[in-house]
Design a protein around this motif. Structure first.
Motif, short mmCIF file in Angstrom:
data_model
loop_
_atom_site.label_atom_id
_atom_site.label_comp_id
_atom_site.label_asym_id
_atom_site.label_seq_id
_atom_site.Cartn_x
_atom_site.Cartn_y
_atom_site.Cartn_z
N ALA A 105 4.82 -1.17 7.81
CA ALA A 105 4.67 -1.98 6.60
C ALA A 105 5.44 -2.02 5.66
CB ALA A 105 3.38 -1.14 6.01
N VAL A 106 5.66 -3.46 5.10
CA VAL A 106 6.76 -3.64 4.14
C VAL A 106 6.03 -3.37 2.86
CG1 VAL A 106 8.04 -5.60 3.06
CG2 VAL A 106 7.85 -5.43 5.61
N PHE A 107 4.86 -3.52 2.43
CA PHE A 107 4.06 -3.14 1.16
C PHE A 107 3.10 -2.27 1.81
CE2 PHE A 107 4.84 -7.98 0.20
CZ PHE A 107 5.83 -7.65 -0.34
N SER A 108 3.03 -1.17 1.15
CA SER A 108 2.15 0.00 1.65
C SER A 108 1.41 0.51 0.20
CB SER A 108 2.90 1.29 2.06
OG SER A 108 3.57 0.77 3.25
N ALA A 109 1.29 -0.14 -0.98
CA ALA A 109 0.71 0.26 -2.00
C ALA A 109 -0.86 0.67 -2.03
CB ALA A 109 0.73 -0.78 -3.16
N ILE A 110 -1.31 0.16 -0.84
CA ILE A 110 -2.85 0.31 -0.75
C ILE A 110 -3.03 1.79 -0.27
CG2 ILE A 110 -2.99 -0.45 1.87
CD1 ILE A 110 -5.78 -1.86 1.15
N LEU A 111 -2.10 2.33 0.33
CA LEU A 111 -1.84 3.78 0.74
C LEU A 111 -1.31 4.58 -0.09
CD1 LEU A 111 -1.41 3.39 4.71
CD2 LEU A 111 -3.61 3.76 3.32
N ALA A 123 2.15 1.31 -6.61
CA ALA A 123 3.13 0.26 -6.57
C ALA A 123 4.60 0.58 -5.98
CB ALA A 123 3.27 -0.24 -7.96
N GLU A 124 5.04 1.88 -6.15
CA GLU A 124 6.25 2.38 -5.73
C GLU A 124 6.33 2.20 -4.21
OE1 GLU A 124 9.24 2.92 -7.30
OE2 GLU A 124 8.08 1.96 -8.77
N ASP A 125 5.16 2.41 -3.87
CA ASP A 125 4.91 2.18 -1.97
C ASP A 125 5.32 0.93 -1.50
OD1 ASP A 125 5.02 5.16 -1.74
OD2 ASP A 125 3.11 4.96 -2.44
N GLY A 126 5.66 -0.32 -2.30
CA GLY A 126 5.93 -1.39 -1.75
C GLY A 126 4.49 -2.49 -2.24
N ARG A 127 4.83 -3.43 -2.97
CA ARG A 127 3.87 -4.52 -3.24
C ARG A 127 4.71 -5.67 -3.55
NH1 ARG A 127 1.30 -3.08 -9.24
NH2 ARG A 127 3.04 -4.01 -10.56
N TRP A 128 3.97 -6.67 -3.92
CA TRP A 128 4.37 -8.13 -4.50
C TRP A 128 3.17 -8.48 -5.32
CZ3 TRP A 128 6.25 -13.11 -1.54
CH2 TRP A 128 6.75 -13.99 -2.54
N LYS A 129 3.27 -8.22 -6.69
CA LYS A 129 2.26 -8.80 -7.68
C LYS A 129 2.59 -10.07 -8.28
CE LYS A 129 -0.64 -7.26 -11.28
NZ LYS A 129 -1.25 -5.96 -12.06
N LEU A 130 1.74 -11.09 -8.32
CA LEU A 130 2.14 -12.28 -9.12
C LEU A 130 0.82 -12.53 -9.70
CD1 LEU A 130 3.00 -15.91 -7.25
CD2 LEU A 130 1.94 -15.43 -9.23
N PHE A 165 10.53 -1.28 3.18
CA PHE A 165 10.34 -1.15 4.69
C PHE A 165 9.69 0.13 5.28
CE2 PHE A 165 13.60 -4.68 5.55
CZ PHE A 165 12.95 -5.58 4.47
N ASP A 166 9.33 0.13 6.49
CA ASP A 166 8.98 1.37 7.27
C ASP A 166 7.97 2.23 6.52
OD1 ASP A 166 8.83 2.91 9.59
OD2 ASP A 166 10.71 4.07 9.01
N TYR A 167 6.88 1.63 5.92
CA TYR A 167 6.06 2.56 5.45
C TYR A 167 6.68 3.14 3.93
CZ TYR A 167 3.48 1.83 9.69
OH TYR A 167 3.02 1.54 10.83
N ALA A 168 7.31 2.43 3.15
CA ALA A 168 7.95 2.95 2.25
C ALA A 168 8.81 4.24 2.46
CB ALA A 168 7.06 3.66 1.19
N ARG A 169 9.57 4.08 3.67
CA ARG A 169 10.52 5.12 3.96
C ARG A 169 11.79 4.48 3.62
NH1 ARG A 169 7.73 7.86 9.38
NH2 ARG A 169 7.65 5.61 9.68
N ALA A 170 11.94 3.46 3.65
CA ALA A 170 13.25 2.65 3.61
C ALA A 170 13.37 1.56 2.66
CB ALA A 170 13.68 1.97 4.88
#
Length: 624
Positions: free
Chosen positions: A38-44, A47-54, A120-125
């Protein structure tokens, strides 16, 4: 509290399936495939784990819908000063992964804000991000991490500056579209967050595009938003125009068929069970699994509903995927494969993610891929039988592989299994699995006798009849007047509701009616919601509980409709479909206490169940 699953919308380009929350946050996105990291993993996590909020910071959502018969999402925001429409979609026509977000001001003046956190990579990168120029003039953002790259085009987002709250200038005033130059860090600086604030007047239209590509390739050309939107709408509506739907729940059946298409990979034909991983079957519990793979069972059930609704060609494509996956592996059939037929689906735990509703562990990959499940070949053979009945002829290759599957069944005839629910405890003889094995030999026999194909008919008849005798001796409890979950217990299981579907016995057979009565006593809530089995019986080798299972509830509706209880079927059906989201989406489970959906979302099984239940009610009503 985590964002309720029913507040999410699914987007799809038939390669991946991001989830967009009602408040405009894309909290889950895997690129380039459903089963990619995942590129965005905020659901798991957050927000710091990746998201795009508009979003419109001082506004509220007043309308949300899919354009009819598509997965183009429109969300209308209203603020004190005006209204805007946000259109989110993924164009299926592009070879790279593209996510387009369009904002149109409908009236007045409205400020929209972006908060983009690429992980990237489930918020590992966290990728290295920099500004580049395209065609010597257009500035855009390029983010790189290992094999993955993302290009962000459109009005420039920027790195927050000193005192920048994320969408405002240092003096607190909102920046206009033309005035915001961005605050670029030193070359190569890691960019944990990109923001932007834009004022739009009535008639203004702004487009952003997120393009994934392999980092070792040239920077691609992003799609033209107008052409991409038109082609995306045309793609979905052209496909939907071939559907045949006649039901009291026509809109939900149509949406369910569209969901099955949305979860099907455009290039390989594999259908994922769900586009998500590790969404919990019980909030705060540990029953969290990765469903971004293709189960033979799911592919088979999809073939059945596709045929029933005029999609014979689509069913043939799913059949071809299924047979490709099994080819070369017929002696050791897997229950699931990767989208391209991959066999290695190693299960790992992501300890850095907190999990949806703090439900841990967070798992990717699926260890159940190595289980033996006796029912799988039966479901495949039933589906391929239906395809033959629909007039699709076999060839030496397709029929040869089916004979190999039956040889696999025979080789594992006396083997205990883990059951349809992939229990992680001891193996047993599950009655449902044995009945499905009966169905496998039955459909093979019928292919020989009714369609003239070659095969050891007498051998298959003998194995089929031996299974029938065995099921009646060990899988039916005469004292309880019910079939049992396994040969060595007296529990019932919702999978027993599928016995009539195999052709093993009639829906109104007294043995089946007795089984339904036991299921109603042990597994059904007052609203008609159905648990898969009693977790407290300790059969599955797992701790914790789970909520009622949506597909099993629809199976009960189907049973009621086919056994003369049409009013009850409609009652339960109406209650269940009322739990679908405003966009017609269903998760794996439903929590009746909180009124929330649970489990991976949206779930192909749930939508298959809805389609079959609606079809059963319609057929029963016509027969009255």
């Amino acid at each position: 509290m985590s964002t309720p699953l029913e507040h999410y919308a699914l987007l799809s380009d038939l390669r991946t399936g991001p989830l967009v929350s009602r408040d405009g946050s894309i909290d889950w996105l895997c690129l380039p495939r459903f089963d990619s990291p995942a590129v965005f993993s905020a659901i798991l996590g957050d927000a710091e784990d990746g998201r795009w909020k508009l979003s419109v910071p001082d506004g509220e959502v007043v309308e949300r819908r899919y354009l009819p018969q598509t997965f183009v999402l429109e969300t209308v925001w209203r603020s004190r000063t005006g209204r805007v429409r946000v259109t989110d979609f993924l164009p299926p026509s592009t070879s790279q992964g593209d996510l387009v977000r369009r904002v149109e001001c409908l009236e007045g003046q409205v400020r929209v804000e972006h908060d983009l956190r690429l992980r990237f990579d489930y918020a590992r990168a966290t990728p290295w991000t920099r500004e580049i120029e395209r065609d010597g003039q257009e500035r855009c953002l390029l983010a790189l991490a290992g094999p993955d790259a993302i290009l962000i085009t459109g009005p420039m987002l920027h790195w927050p500056g000193n005192g920048d709250g994320g969408g405002e200038d240092d003096d607190g005033s909102a920046a206009s579209v033309a005035e915001h130059p961005g605050t670029q860090p030193a070359e190569g600086r890691r960019a944990p967050r990109l923001v932007g604030s834009f004022n739009l007047d009535a008639g203004d239209v702004l487009d952003w595009d997120l393009t994934w590509f392999s980092s070792y390739r040239d920077v691609p050309e992003p799609p033209d938003a107008d052409r991409a939107l038109a082609s995306t709408v045309r793609f979905w509506t052209d496909w939907a125009s071939h559907l045949q739907v006649d039901s009291d729940h026509q809109d939900l059946v149509l949406r369910s068929l569209l969901v099955l298409r949305a979860l099907t990979h455009l290039d390989t034909g594999g259908i994922v069970a769900a586009p998500t991983a590790s969404l919990p079957e019980y909030f705060g519990g540990g029953r969290n699994w990765d469903y971004r793979y293709t189960w033979l069972r799911d592919a088979a059930l999809t073939i059945e509903v596709a045929i029933a609704h005029g999609l014979t060609r689509g069913a043939t494509l799913w059949r071809d995927w299924l047979l490709r996956a099994v080819a070369g592996d017929a002696d050791e059939v897997k229950i699931m494969y990767g989208l391209g037929g991959e066999r290695e689906l190693t299960e790992t735990e992501l300890e850095h993610l907190d999990g949806y509703e703090n439900s841990r562990p967070v798992r990717v990959g699926n260890g159940a891929a190595d289980q033996y499940q006796a029912d799988v070949v039966g479901e495949v053979m039933i589906a391929l039988h239906e395809l033959r009945e629909a007039g699709v002829a076999e060839n030496e290759y397709t029929w040869g592989l089916q004979k190999s599957l039956l040889a696999y069944c025979e080789a594992n005839f006396d083997r205990q299994d883990h059951g349809i629910w992939e229990m992680r405890g001891d193996t047993h003889y599950f009655t449902h699995g044995r009945a499905m094995m009966w169905a496998a030999f039955d459909r093979g026999l019928r292919a020989v006798e009714e369609h003239g194909y070659d095969g050891p008919a007498e051998r298959w008849r003998d194995l089929r009849d031996r299974l029938a005798d065995e099921i009646e001796e060990h899988g039916f409890d005469a004292e309880l007047n019910a079939y049992t979950q396994t040969y060595d217990n007296t529990e019932v299981d919702a999978s027993l509701l599928q016995l009539p579907h195999t052709g093993y016995l009639a829906y109104d057979d007294p043995r089946m009616l007795g089984t339904v009565e036991r299921i109603e006593q042990d597994l059904v809530t007052s609203e008609g919601l159905v648990y898969r089995y009693r977790t407290e019986a300790g059969m599955d080798g797992l701790e914790g509980e789970e909520y009622p299972f949506v597909m099993c509830t629809f199976w009960l509706v189907e049973q009621y409709a086919n056994s003369g209880r049409l009013d009850r079927a409609r009652e339960v059906m109406d209650h269940m479909v009322a739990q679908a989201s405003d966009l017609g989406l269903l998760a794996e489970q439903y929590d009746p206490e909180t009124g929330r959906q649970a489990g991976n979302f949206p779930q192909a099984f749930s939508h298959m169940g809805l389609i079959r239940a609606a079809d059963a009610i319609q057929a029963a009503a016509e027969d009255r």
